[in-house]
Design a protein around this motif. Structure first.
Motif, PDB file in Angstrom:
ATOM      1  N   SER A 196       5.316  -5.921   2.725  1.00 51.28           N
ATOM      2  CA  SER A 196       5.166  -7.204   3.412  1.00 51.28           C
ATOM      3  C   SER A 196       6.418  -7.564   4.177  1.00 51.28           C
ATOM      4  O   SER A 196       6.364  -8.302   5.176  1.00 51.28           O
ATOM      5  CB  SER A 196       4.828  -8.308   2.410  1.00 51.28           C
ATOM      6  OG  SER A 196       5.854  -8.440   1.430  1.00 51.28           O
ATOM      7  N   LEU A 254      -5.719   0.612   4.414  1.00 45.69           N
ATOM      8  CA  LEU A 254      -5.239   0.131   5.700  1.00 45.69           C
ATOM      9  C   LEU A 254      -5.298   1.190   6.791  1.00 45.69           C
ATOM     10  O   LEU A 254      -5.495   0.873   7.964  1.00 45.69           O
ATOM     11  CB  LEU A 254      -3.790  -0.366   5.572  1.00 45.69           C
ATOM     12  CG  LEU A 254      -3.534  -1.512   4.587  1.00 45.69           C
ATOM     13  CD1 LEU A 254      -2.039  -1.806   4.504  1.00 45.69           C
ATOM     14  CD2 LEU A 254      -4.307  -2.751   4.999  1.00 45.69           C
ATOM     15  N   VAL A 263       6.862   1.078   6.571  1.00 44.27           N
ATOM     16  CA  VAL A 263       6.452   0.142   7.615  1.00 44.27           C
ATOM     17  C   VAL A 263       6.015  -1.170   6.971  1.00 44.27           C
ATOM     18  O   VAL A 263       5.703  -1.236   5.778  1.00 44.27           O
ATOM     19  CB  VAL A 263       5.283   0.702   8.454  1.00 44.27           C
ATOM     20  CG1 VAL A 263       5.683   1.984   9.174  1.00 44.27           C
ATOM     21  CG2 VAL A 263       4.049   0.952   7.584  1.00 44.27           C
ATOM     22  N   THR A 264       5.989  -2.230   7.782  1.00 44.91           N
ATOM     23  CA  THR A 264       5.320  -3.457   7.377  1.00 44.91           C
ATOM     24  C   THR A 264       3.890  -3.410   7.893  1.00 44.91           C
ATOM     25  O   THR A 264       3.550  -2.610   8.777  1.00 44.91           O
ATOM     26  CB  THR A 264       6.022  -4.704   7.937  1.00 44.91           C
ATOM     27  OG1 THR A 264       5.908  -4.690   9.370  1.00 44.91           O
ATOM     28  CG2 THR A 264       7.492  -4.740   7.530  1.00 44.91           C
ATOM     29  N   GLU A 265       3.053  -4.282   7.377  1.00 50.04           N
ATOM     30  CA  GLU A 265       1.664  -4.308   7.826  1.00 50.04           C
ATOM     31  C   GLU A 265       1.587  -4.640   9.312  1.00 50.04           C
ATOM     32  O   GLU A 265       0.744  -4.101  10.040  1.00 50.04           O
ATOM     33  CB  GLU A 265       0.867  -5.326   7.011  1.00 50.04           C
ATOM     34  CG  GLU A 265      -0.629  -5.260   7.234  1.00 50.04           C
ATOM     35  CD  GLU A 265      -1.407  -6.087   6.246  1.00 50.04           C
ATOM     36  OE1 GLU A 265      -2.645  -5.950   6.205  1.00 50.04           O
ATOM     37  OE2 GLU A 265      -0.790  -6.883   5.511  1.00 50.04           O
ATOM     38  N   ASP A 273       3.767  -3.782  11.486  1.00 47.82           N
ATOM     39  CA  ASP A 273       4.250  -2.617  12.239  1.00 47.82           C
ATOM     40  C   ASP A 273       3.127  -1.654  12.620  1.00 47.82           C
ATOM     41  O   ASP A 273       3.268  -0.874  13.573  1.00 47.82           O
ATOM     42  CB  ASP A 273       5.255  -1.790  11.412  1.00 47.82           C
ATOM     43  CG  ASP A 273       6.603  -2.452  11.282  1.00 47.82           C
ATOM     44  OD1 ASP A 273       6.946  -3.283  12.139  1.00 47.82           O
ATOM     45  OD2 ASP A 273       7.316  -2.130  10.310  1.00 47.82           O
ATOM     46  N   LEU A 274       2.038  -1.662  11.864  1.00 56.63           N
ATOM     47  CA  LEU A 274       1.061  -0.582  11.965  1.00 56.63           C
ATOM     48  C   LEU A 274       0.448  -0.482  13.362  1.00 56.63           C
ATOM     49  O   LEU A 274       0.323   0.610  13.920  1.00 56.63           O
ATOM     50  CB  LEU A 274      -0.031  -0.754  10.916  1.00 56.63           C
ATOM     51  CG  LEU A 274       0.378  -0.412   9.480  1.00 56.63           C
ATOM     52  CD1 LEU A 274      -0.748  -0.765   8.512  1.00 56.63           C
ATOM     53  CD2 LEU A 274       0.737   1.052   9.360  1.00 56.63           C
ATOM     54  N   SER A 282       0.835  -1.196   0.000  1.00 60.63           N
ATOM     55  CA  SER A 282       0.000   0.000   0.000  1.00 60.63           C
ATOM     56  C   SER A 282       0.874   1.252   0.000  1.00 60.63           C
ATOM     57  O   SER A 282       1.982   1.239   0.532  1.00 60.63           O
ATOM     58  CB  SER A 282      -0.919   0.005   1.233  1.00 60.63           C
ATOM     59  OG  SER A 282      -1.784   1.119   1.248  1.00 60.63           O
ATOM     60  N   VAL A 332       3.667   0.758   2.811  1.00 62.31           N
ATOM     61  CA  VAL A 332       3.448  -0.457   3.588  1.00 62.31           C
ATOM     62  C   VAL A 332       3.942  -1.640   2.762  1.00 62.31           C
ATOM     63  O   VAL A 332       3.465  -1.869   1.644  1.00 62.31           O
ATOM     64  CB  VAL A 332       1.962  -0.637   3.949  1.00 62.31           C
ATOM     65  CG1 VAL A 332       1.787  -1.846   4.865  1.00 62.31           C
ATOM     66  CG2 VAL A 332       1.414   0.621   4.615  1.00 62.31           C
ATOM     67  N   SER A 366       3.024   0.782  15.856  1.00 59.99           N
ATOM     68  CA  SER A 366       3.368   2.172  15.551  1.00 59.99           C
ATOM     69  C   SER A 366       2.279   3.126  16.038  1.00 59.99           C
ATOM     70  O   SER A 366       2.569   4.210  16.544  1.00 59.99           O
ATOM     71  CB  SER A 366       3.578   2.349  14.045  1.00 59.99           C
ATOM     72  OG  SER A 366       4.648   1.560  13.584  1.00 59.99           O
ATOM     73  N   THR A 406      -5.350   6.903   0.064  1.00 62.56           N
ATOM     74  CA  THR A 406      -4.667   5.683  -0.341  1.00 62.56           C
ATOM     75  C   THR A 406      -4.464   5.722  -1.852  1.00 62.56           C
ATOM     76  O   THR A 406      -5.430   5.714  -2.618  1.00 62.56           O
ATOM     77  CB  THR A 406      -5.462   4.436   0.075  1.00 62.56           C
ATOM     78  OG1 THR A 406      -5.555   4.403   1.506  1.00 62.56           O
ATOM     79  CG2 THR A 406      -4.776   3.170  -0.406  1.00 62.56           C
ATOM     80  N   MET A 449       3.344   7.129   3.281  1.00 61.04           N
ATOM     81  CA  MET A 449       3.586   5.911   4.045  1.00 61.04           C
ATOM     82  C   MET A 449       3.572   4.734   3.073  1.00 61.04           C
ATOM     83  O   MET A 449       2.583   4.511   2.366  1.00 61.04           O
ATOM     84  CB  MET A 449       2.518   5.716   5.124  1.00 61.04           C
ATOM     85  CG  MET A 449       2.727   4.444   5.938  1.00 61.04           C
ATOM     86  SD  MET A 449       1.646   4.329   7.410  1.00 61.04           S
ATOM     87  CE  MET A 449       0.035   4.085   6.625  1.00 61.04           C
TER      88      MET A 449
END
Length: 255
Positions: free
Chosen positions: A60, A119, A88-90, A92-93, A34, A58, A96, A113, A56
């Motif tokens: 995997s 997300l 970030v990874t998913e 991480d969200l 994303s 995102v 975070s 988005t 941002m």
């Protein structure tokens, strides 16, 4: 009908970001999940001369190899824009949002988005973390203003820059703080002024700071030292309001 300079800048930015995302997709493949635009551009406020482009990404998974690919894809875009990338990874969200609740609340509320699934809208922001982080950010601003004043040597350009950045920070966290007290979000700075008046804060002083921030030509006509002192008083008042005993624990978390 001719478009405004703001609309033209946003349209050009959208084209530039579309090309950037194409390069990211080509470089990262399915690793890219994303791409989310946030910050001023996501609110429709963008000046390519001074505004950051906050994205941002995102993924995997993230490794040095992925970061190198992102850097290469971003290089052409950085020639045109002040690109700020949050990667970030998913997984991480969630963490975070707990560690940086004010930042991710802002992302959740004001974002677009550009690629992949939505997300950001489902981010969960814990109320207690948001309250503590708001207090920390205001205290950090309180301390930084003293240091920045000394570092500026009273030079007008330096004071002007610090004032404008700090006023933005104050309004952001004051808005969250007032929402925690009332349960009602403020849609803009004018609503923050109304809520500040109801909370017994100096709304006239806040309005003066807001007007200075919005007037780019105010440098020659304003006593910046006096305004700087007024800003410090407003931050001190916000800190008093941020005392945990003053914030109702019964309101639901911000939506």
């Amino acid at each position: 009908m001719t478009s405004s300079p703001q609309d033209a800048a946003l349209n050009q930015l959208q084209r530039g970001l579309s090309e950037f995302i194409d390069r990211l997709q080509s470089a990262l493949g399915e690793t890219l999940l994303s791409v989310v635009l946030y910050g001023g551009a996501a609110r429709g406020r963008f000046d390519p001369a001074v505004s950051d482009v906050n994205l941002m990404l995102v993924l995997s998974a993230i490794s040095i190899a992925e970061l190198d690919k992102i850097a290469a894809a971003a290089a052409p875009t950085r020639l045109e824009y002040q690109l700020s990338l949050l990667i970030v990874t998913e997984t991480d969200l969630g963490d975070s949002a707990e560690v940086f609740p004010t930042k991710f609340l802002d992302i959740r509320r004001h974002h677009e988005t550009l690629f992949g699934p939505e997300l950001a809208k489902d981010l969960q922001i814990p109320r207690d973390r948001l309250q503590r982080q708001t207090w920390r950010q205001l205290m950090n601003l309180h301390l930084r203003l003293r240091q920045a004043y000394l570092d500026s040597g009273r030079r007008p350009e330096q004071l002007d820059s610090v004032l404008r950045r700090s006023i933005t920070t104050l309004f952001l966290h004051l808005g969250i703080l007032l929402e925690l007290r009332t349960g009602k979000p403020a849609a803009n700075s004018l609503e923050i002024l109304d809520m500040a008046l109801s909370a017994g804060l100096d709304s006239d002083g806040l309005a003066e700071l807001r007007n200075f921030k919005r007037n780019r030509s105010a440098l020659a006509s304003v006593n910046l030292v006096v305004l700087y002192e007024k800003l410090t008083h407003q931050v001190e008042a916000a800190l008093k309001l941020a005392d945990e005993r003053e914030v109702s624990p019964h309101e639901p978390p911000p939506a």
